[in-house]
Design a protein around this motif. Structure first.
Motif, short mmCIF file in Angstrom:
data_model
loop_
_atom_site.label_atom_id
_atom_site.label_comp_id
_atom_site.label_asym_id
_atom_site.label_seq_id
_atom_site.Cartn_x
_atom_site.Cartn_y
_atom_site.Cartn_z
N GLU A 214 0.82 -1.22 0.00
CA GLU A 214 0.00 0.00 0.00
C GLU A 214 0.85 1.27 0.00
OE1 GLU A 214 -3.47 0.26 -0.40
OE2 GLU A 214 -2.90 -1.74 -1.05
N GLN A 215 1.99 1.25 0.68
CA GLN A 215 2.81 2.46 0.71
C GLN A 215 3.37 2.77 -0.68
OE1 GLN A 215 5.82 2.58 3.75
NE2 GLN A 215 6.13 4.77 3.45
N LYS B 192 1.94 1.95 -3.49
CA LYS B 192 0.83 2.46 -4.31
C LYS B 192 0.54 3.93 -4.00
CE LYS B 192 -1.77 -1.67 -4.15
NZ LYS B 192 -3.11 -2.19 -3.88
N ARG B 193 0.61 4.30 -2.72
CA ARG B 193 0.37 5.71 -2.38
C ARG B 193 1.40 6.60 -3.06
NH1 ARG B 193 -1.25 3.60 2.77
NH2 ARG B 193 0.91 3.60 3.48
N ARG C 102 0.57 6.78 -6.66
CA ARG C 102 -0.66 7.57 -6.85
C ARG C 102 -0.39 9.06 -6.72
NH1 ARG C 102 -4.15 3.18 -3.36
NH2 ARG C 102 -4.56 1.81 -5.14
N ARG C 103 0.45 9.44 -5.77
CA ARG C 103 0.79 10.87 -5.64
C ARG C 103 1.51 11.35 -6.90
NH1 ARG C 103 2.12 9.26 -0.04
NH2 ARG C 103 4.32 9.07 -0.64
N PHE D 146 -8.90 6.24 -4.74
CA PHE D 146 -7.94 6.91 -5.61
C PHE D 146 -8.52 7.14 -6.99
CE2 PHE D 146 -4.63 6.68 -8.89
CZ PHE D 146 -4.01 7.89 -8.61
N THR E 289 -5.87 7.57 1.57
CA THR E 289 -5.41 7.07 0.27
C THR E 289 -4.06 7.64 -0.12
OG1 THR E 289 -7.70 6.90 -0.41
CG2 THR E 289 -6.08 6.86 -2.16
N LEU E 290 -3.78 8.88 0.27
CA LEU E 290 -2.57 9.54 -0.26
C LEU E 290 -1.50 9.83 0.80
CD1 LEU E 290 -4.23 12.12 -2.67
CD2 LEU E 290 -3.16 9.95 -3.27
N ASP F 218 0.98 9.27 4.14
CA ASP F 218 1.65 8.32 5.03
C ASP F 218 2.83 9.02 5.68
OD1 ASP F 218 3.66 8.31 3.05
OD2 ASP F 218 2.71 6.64 2.01
#
Lengths: 294, 187
Positions: free
Chosen positions: A22-23, A25-26, A29-30, B21, B56-57, B59
């Motif tokens: 998931e990290q 993908k984030r 995505r950014r 997303f 979603t974005l 972290d």
């Protein structure tokens, strides 16, 4: 090849959905969102090792993994064909790690991952076209230093690219660049559309679908939002021309599709067939017949 | 209190963040369209859509700025538990969250550099309502023109004039979101 739909197979539970964690993908995505906000600009991203070698579409696979949902219908083409090694293996990869449905029909797909072609059939809103990109930097073969090409993009210094096209004309009498033909996006960034034939260049601009470009080895993502202006570079006295082999398709008789030349014997025999297998199959199913059709 | 901190996230993070997303991406690619984003139930005053965007974005790699009203102990601990995003001031943030007036002025935020225009902030703007009317939008992602109920016009025009630099916006209200990249002309 018979076009077909394949229902989602059960996802391999040993992997996270769509393989990437998931990290990761984030992070991707950014990068995609910034790419969409700055059309044609190459956003650096931390490309991961994928279970396939660089050059087999790792950039496209990572972008597809980051945008994919369970409800998507996934199509992969390699030079227009659904049934080549690269396309088949990437399709089965996502069947396994995302449990996603796949299709060979362009019209039914929500995500189309492509190597070096844009489908003949016009894409519509709601579709996403993901390109596999080997060399994202259009200026790379003119200037090998990344520090310099980055400066050239920031200063909008694209004279060198025009010199290259001009040298084509002085040497060959016309612009000999036939693929990876550079485009200027929204009057700002010069972008490499990946090694699509220049025949496909007019489909880049004003496209209804979202176009995302992923370069795994080179660690770059860039994007064209829908209805974005993308103009192929040219000169007033040598305007851009989308060229193709001057034949109809041997199987479906299409006059305006991009063609592959296929050698069929050792006596110089050859035929021209649509590079887009889905387009050709659909036309044959509609009763169109070329001169080489069985 | 603790229940509120630990709850409210995605129940199936991989699938729900993928769906969220797609909503954010469609919004950013097609300015003026409204997207529905579900799955998050963050503590007040955060909306479901803004909560989903954070999940979603954001972290540990994305410094986040909270404006007054959103800088509450409840929200800080919810964000810390679910995303781990460091809370910073506006000049160092990658994402900023708040109401429009509290987020101003735009000059507080990073707009990127000419060689790396992507190193710019994204503002998540909580709106009292979000409709496809009001300011006229033109630019990449828009076929002819679109409309969106923006809080004002001039700051967006100034931001667009910085192109390729500038900040990007995600507007949230309830379960609805819209977005406005720096490329959009507003008038």
């Amino acid at each position: 090849m018979n076009a077909q739909h394949e229902e989602p197979v059960t996802m391999d539970q040993d992997y996270n959905f769509a393989y990437l964690d998931e990290q990761t993908k984030r992070m991707i995505r950014r990068a995609i969102l910034k790419g969409l906000a700055i059309p044609g600009y190459q956003v650096p991203f931390a490309s991961r090792e994928m279970p396939m070698p660089y050059g087999w579409g790792t950039g496209g696979v990572q972008v597809s993994a980051a945008v994919m949902t369970r409800d998507d219908k996934f199509k992969v083409i390699d030079q227009g064909a659904d049934d080549t090694t690269n396309a088949v293996s990437i399709r089965s990869f996502f069947q396994r790690v995302a449990g996603v449905a796949t299709t060979t029909r362009t019209a039914d797909a929500t995500i189309v991952q492509t190597r070096h072609r844009i489908p003949e059939q016009d894409l519509v809103e709601g579709q996403i076209l993901v390109y596999q990109v080997p060399i994202p930097e259009p200026l790379r073969f003119l200037e090998p230093r990344e520090s310099e090409t980055r400066k050239m993009h920031s200063l909008e210094e694209y004279g060198l690219m025009h010199v290259k096209l001009y040298e084509d004309i002085s040497r060959h009498g016309h612009i000999a660049t036939a693929y990876s033909y550079p485009v200027k996006v929204e009057g700002r960034y010069v972008m490499d559309p990946s090694p699509i034939p220049k025949f496909d260049n007019p489909k880049l601009g004003d496209c209804a679908a979202i176009q995302l470009f992923g370069a795994g080895r080179e660690q770059r993502i860039y994007a064209l939002p829908p209805y974005t202006n993308a103009v192929s570079l040219d000169f007033e006295d040598h305007p851009f021309e989308a060229s193709k082999a001057d034949h109809p398709c041997g199987l479906c008789d299409a006059q305006n599709s991009y063609l592959d030349e296929v050698i069929i014997d050792d006596a110089g025999g050859r035929m021209f067939v649509c590079s887009d297998t889905d387009f050709c199959t659909m036309r044959q199913a509609d009763g169109h017949k070329g001169k080489d059709a069985a | 209190m603790q229940v509120e901190t630990l709850g409210g996230g995605f129940s199936d993070p991989a699938l729900q963040s993928a769906a969220a997303f797609r909503g954010v991406m469609e919004a950013m690619a097609r300015p003026g369209t409204l997207q529905s984003v579900r799955g998050a139930t963050p503590p007040a005053p955060l909306s479901a859509a803004a909560g989903a965007v954070l999940l979603t974005l954001c972290d540990t790699e994305t410094p986040l700025h909270l404006t007054q009203g959103f800088d509450t102990p409840d929200l800080r601990s919810w964000i810390a538990f679910h995303t781990g995003a460091p809370i910073v001031g506006p000049s160092h943030c990658q994402f900023a969250l708040g109401h429009w007036d509290d987020l101003m002025p735009l000059s507080n935020y990073q707009v990127g550099t000419s060689e790396y225009p992507d190193r710019s902030a994204t503002l998540i703007v909580e709106m009292p309502d979000l409709k496809q009317s009001g300011a006229t939008l033109k630019g990449p992602g828009i076929k002819s023109q679109a409309s969106l109920s923006l809080p004002c016009i001039t700051p967006f025009q100034n931001n667009a004039a910085l192109f390729p630099l500038g900040v990007d916006f995600i507007f949230t209200c309830g379960e609805t979101l819209a977005a406005l990249p720096r490329t959009t002309e507003v008038f």
